[in-house]
Design a protein around this motif. Sequence first.
Motif, PDB file in Angstrom:
ATOM      1  N   ASN A 124       0.970  -1.118   0.037  1.00 37.89           N
ATOM      2  CA  ASN A 124       0.032  -0.138  -0.037  1.00 37.89           C
ATOM      3  C   ASN A 124       0.924   1.348  -0.095  1.00 37.89           C
ATOM      4  OD1 ASN A 124      -1.404   2.231   2.025  1.00 37.89           O
ATOM      5  ND2 ASN A 124      -2.974   1.293   0.751  1.00 37.89           N
ATOM      6  N   VAL A 125       0.768   2.095  -1.035  1.00 33.51           N
ATOM      7  CA  VAL A 125       1.452   3.335  -0.945  1.00 33.51           C
ATOM      8  C   VAL A 125       0.497   4.642  -0.910  1.00 33.51           C
ATOM      9  CG1 VAL A 125       1.487   3.232  -3.565  1.00 33.51           C
ATOM     10  CG2 VAL A 125       3.094   4.673  -2.466  1.00 33.51           C
ATOM     11  N   LYS A 126       0.998   5.511  -0.140  1.00 37.24           N
ATOM     12  CA  LYS A 126       0.338   6.910   0.000  1.00 37.24           C
ATOM     13  C   LYS A 126       1.331   7.806  -0.687  1.00 37.24           C
ATOM     14  CE  LYS A 126      -2.141   6.679   4.397  1.00 37.24           C
ATOM     15  NZ  LYS A 126      -2.339   7.629   5.641  1.00 37.24           N
ATOM     16  N   LEU A 127       0.577   8.117  -1.942  1.00 37.82           N
ATOM     17  CA  LEU A 127       1.120   9.145  -2.860  1.00 37.82           C
ATOM     18  C   LEU A 127       1.155  10.681  -1.871  1.00 37.82           C
ATOM     19  CD1 LEU A 127      -0.609   8.156  -6.111  1.00 37.82           C
ATOM     20  CD2 LEU A 127       1.839   7.687  -5.224  1.00 37.82           C
ATOM     21  N   PRO A 128       2.084  11.633  -2.568  1.00 38.57           N
ATOM     22  CA  PRO A 128       2.069  12.766  -1.749  1.00 38.57           C
ATOM     23  C   PRO A 128       1.194  13.507  -1.630  1.00 38.57           C
ATOM     24  CG  PRO A 128       4.137  12.535  -3.417  1.00 38.57           C
ATOM     25  CD  PRO A 128       3.124  11.355  -3.602  1.00 38.57           C
ATOM     26  N   GLN A 129       0.797  14.286  -0.559  1.00 34.67           N
ATOM     27  CA  GLN A 129      -0.427  15.252  -0.597  1.00 34.67           C
ATOM     28  C   GLN A 129      -0.666  16.188  -1.751  1.00 34.67           C
ATOM     29  OE1 GLN A 129      -0.374  17.612   2.784  1.00 34.67           O
ATOM     30  NE2 GLN A 129      -2.717  17.613   3.072  1.00 34.67           N
ATOM     31  N   GLY A 130      -1.717  16.069  -2.469  1.00 33.58           N
ATOM     32  CA  GLY A 130      -2.057  16.809  -3.438  1.00 33.58           C
ATOM     33  C   GLY A 130      -1.691  16.462  -4.940  1.00 33.58           C
ATOM     34  N   PHE A 131      -0.794  15.226  -4.892  1.00 36.83           N
ATOM     35  CA  PHE A 131      -0.113  14.748  -6.151  1.00 36.83           C
ATOM     36  C   PHE A 131      -1.480  14.214  -6.885  1.00 36.83           C
ATOM     37  CE2 PHE A 131       1.459  11.089  -8.227  1.00 36.83           C
ATOM     38  CZ  PHE A 131       2.136  11.867  -9.497  1.00 36.83           C
ATOM     39  N   THR A 132      -1.638  14.256  -8.228  1.00 37.19           N
ATOM     40  CA  THR A 132      -2.540  13.589  -8.957  1.00 37.19           C
ATOM     41  C   THR A 132      -1.904  12.658 -10.029  1.00 37.19           C
ATOM     42  OG1 THR A 132      -3.999  15.297  -8.647  1.00 37.19           O
ATOM     43  CG2 THR A 132      -4.461  13.942 -10.501  1.00 37.19           C
ATOM     44  N   PRO A 133      -1.884  11.432  -9.872  1.00 38.16           N
ATOM     45  CA  PRO A 133      -1.544  10.724 -11.213  1.00 38.16           C
ATOM     46  C   PRO A 133      -2.104  10.948 -12.573  1.00 38.16           C
ATOM     47  CG  PRO A 133      -2.399   9.263  -9.320  1.00 38.16           C
ATOM     48  CD  PRO A 133      -2.822  10.782  -9.102  1.00 38.16           C
ATOM     49  N   GLU A 134      -1.374  10.421 -13.565  1.00 39.18           N
ATOM     50  CA  GLU A 134      -1.622  10.914 -14.797  1.00 39.18           C
ATOM     51  C   GLU A 134      -2.753   9.868 -15.219  1.00 39.18           C
ATOM     52  OE1 GLU A 134      -0.695  13.317 -16.821  1.00 39.18           O
ATOM     53  OE2 GLU A 134       1.162  14.129 -15.630  1.00 39.18           O
ATOM     54  N   LEU A 135      -4.002  10.251 -15.138  1.00 41.42           N
ATOM     55  CA  LEU A 135      -5.036   9.374 -15.395  1.00 41.42           C
ATOM     56  C   LEU A 135      -5.822   9.593 -16.684  1.00 41.42           C
ATOM     57  CD1 LEU A 135      -6.787   9.292 -11.866  1.00 41.42           C
ATOM     58  CD2 LEU A 135      -4.913   7.691 -12.908  1.00 41.42           C
ATOM     59  N   GLY A 136      -5.303  10.427 -17.591  1.00 37.73           N
ATOM     60  CA  GLY A 136      -5.703  10.807 -18.874  1.00 37.73           C
ATOM     61  C   GLY A 136      -7.208  11.369 -18.612  1.00 37.73           C
ATOM     62  N   GLN A 137      -8.113  10.798 -19.314  1.00 38.56           N
ATOM     63  CA  GLN A 137      -9.459  11.143 -19.521  1.00 38.56           C
ATOM     64  C   GLN A 137     -10.323  11.021 -18.104  1.00 38.56           C
ATOM     65  OE1 GLN A 137     -12.233   8.979 -21.941  1.00 38.56           O
ATOM     66  NE2 GLN A 137     -10.607   7.571 -22.361  1.00 38.56           N
ATOM     67  N   TRP A 138      -9.871  10.133 -17.106  1.00 38.40           N
ATOM     68  CA  TRP A 138     -10.166   9.892 -15.914  1.00 38.40           C
ATOM     69  C   TRP A 138      -9.550  10.546 -14.943  1.00 38.40           C
ATOM     70  CZ3 TRP A 138      -9.220   5.768 -19.332  1.00 38.40           C
ATOM     71  CH2 TRP A 138     -10.319   5.024 -19.966  1.00 38.40           C
ATOM     72  N   SER A 139      -8.919  11.760 -15.039  1.00 31.97           N
ATOM     73  CA  SER A 139      -8.131  12.552 -13.999  1.00 31.97           C
ATOM     74  C   SER A 139      -9.021  13.207 -13.048  1.00 31.97           C
ATOM     75  CB  SER A 139      -7.421  13.769 -14.781  1.00 31.97           C
ATOM     76  OG  SER A 139      -6.386  13.190 -15.337  1.00 31.97           O
ATOM     77  N   PHE A 140     -10.425  13.459 -13.557  1.00 31.81           N
ATOM     78  CA  PHE A 140     -11.434  14.046 -12.708  1.00 31.81           C
ATOM     79  C   PHE A 140     -11.888  12.979 -11.518  1.00 31.81           C
ATOM     80  CE2 PHE A 140     -14.015  11.358 -15.630  1.00 31.81           C
ATOM     81  CZ  PHE A 140     -14.967  10.977 -14.744  1.00 31.81           C
ATOM     82  N   LEU A 141     -11.343  11.776 -11.498  1.00 27.52           N
ATOM     83  CA  LEU A 141     -11.656  10.574 -10.524  1.00 27.52           C
ATOM     84  C   LEU A 141     -10.670  10.887  -9.395  1.00 27.52           C
ATOM     85  CD1 LEU A 141     -12.775   7.706 -12.790  1.00 27.52           C
ATOM     86  CD2 LEU A 141     -14.132   8.945 -11.505  1.00 27.52           C
TER      87      LEU A 141
END
Length: 200
Positions: A124-141
Motif C-alpha cells: 500500500n502506497v500513500k502518494l504525496p499530498q495533492g499529487f494527482t497521477p496521470e489518469l488521462g480522461q479519468w483525471s477527474f476521478l
Amino acid sequence: VPAADILRPWASTLSQKLVTDLNGDVRGNCLLGSKGVIQNTLTLTGELDSGSGSLDAREWLGGIAPYLGKRQDLMDISFNSLSHNMRLEKGRYMVENIEIDGLETQWQGNGSLGLDGTIDLGINVKLPQGFTPELGQWSFLADTLRDKDGRINLDLRLSGMASKPQVGLNLGSLQDAAGGKTGEAVKKGLGGLLDKWKNR
C-alpha cells in the motif's frame, strides 16, 4: 550493519537496491551442509529497523511509471525510517508488516521474497499530498480516491521474479475507497479507469 552485507547472500536483488544501515535482533538455526541444504533448512526470525536511507524501486514498479508523469523520482524512495518483522523459512524471506516512512510517500507491505528469486508482495502506497497521477480522461476521478489528508492510496501486488516483477493494482480496494463518495456517472467512469488498469 549495512543492509547489503546482510541481504546479499539471501536476497541479492534487494541488497543492490536498499541503501541504509540495519539494526535488529535476529535468531535462528539451520542444518550444516551444502548451500542448498543450508538455504532449505535455514530458519530466522527477528525485527529489523533502520534510520534514513533509500530504496531504488524503479525496476519493480515500472508498471506504474506512466501514471507518475513527471514524478518518476517517486520510485526512488528516500526515507526517514524503515521497520519490519522478518522471518525466513523453507527458502522464503517473509516480509511482515514492513513500513517505510518516505520523505514524500509512505509504504506498507506484506508478502515474501524467495531465495530462488521469486516475489509475492502486497504494497500500500500513500502518494504525496495533492499529487494527482496521470489518469488521462479519468483525471477527474482523482479526488474521489483521496483520503482525508488529500493523499491517494494505491494497493499494489508484485509477483513473478523479483528482478522484474509483474505489477498489478488491487482494483477492488480502489472501488471500495471511491464507492461511498461517488455518484452514478463518476462510478461509471471509475469502472472504465479500473478496466484500463486491469488490461495493462
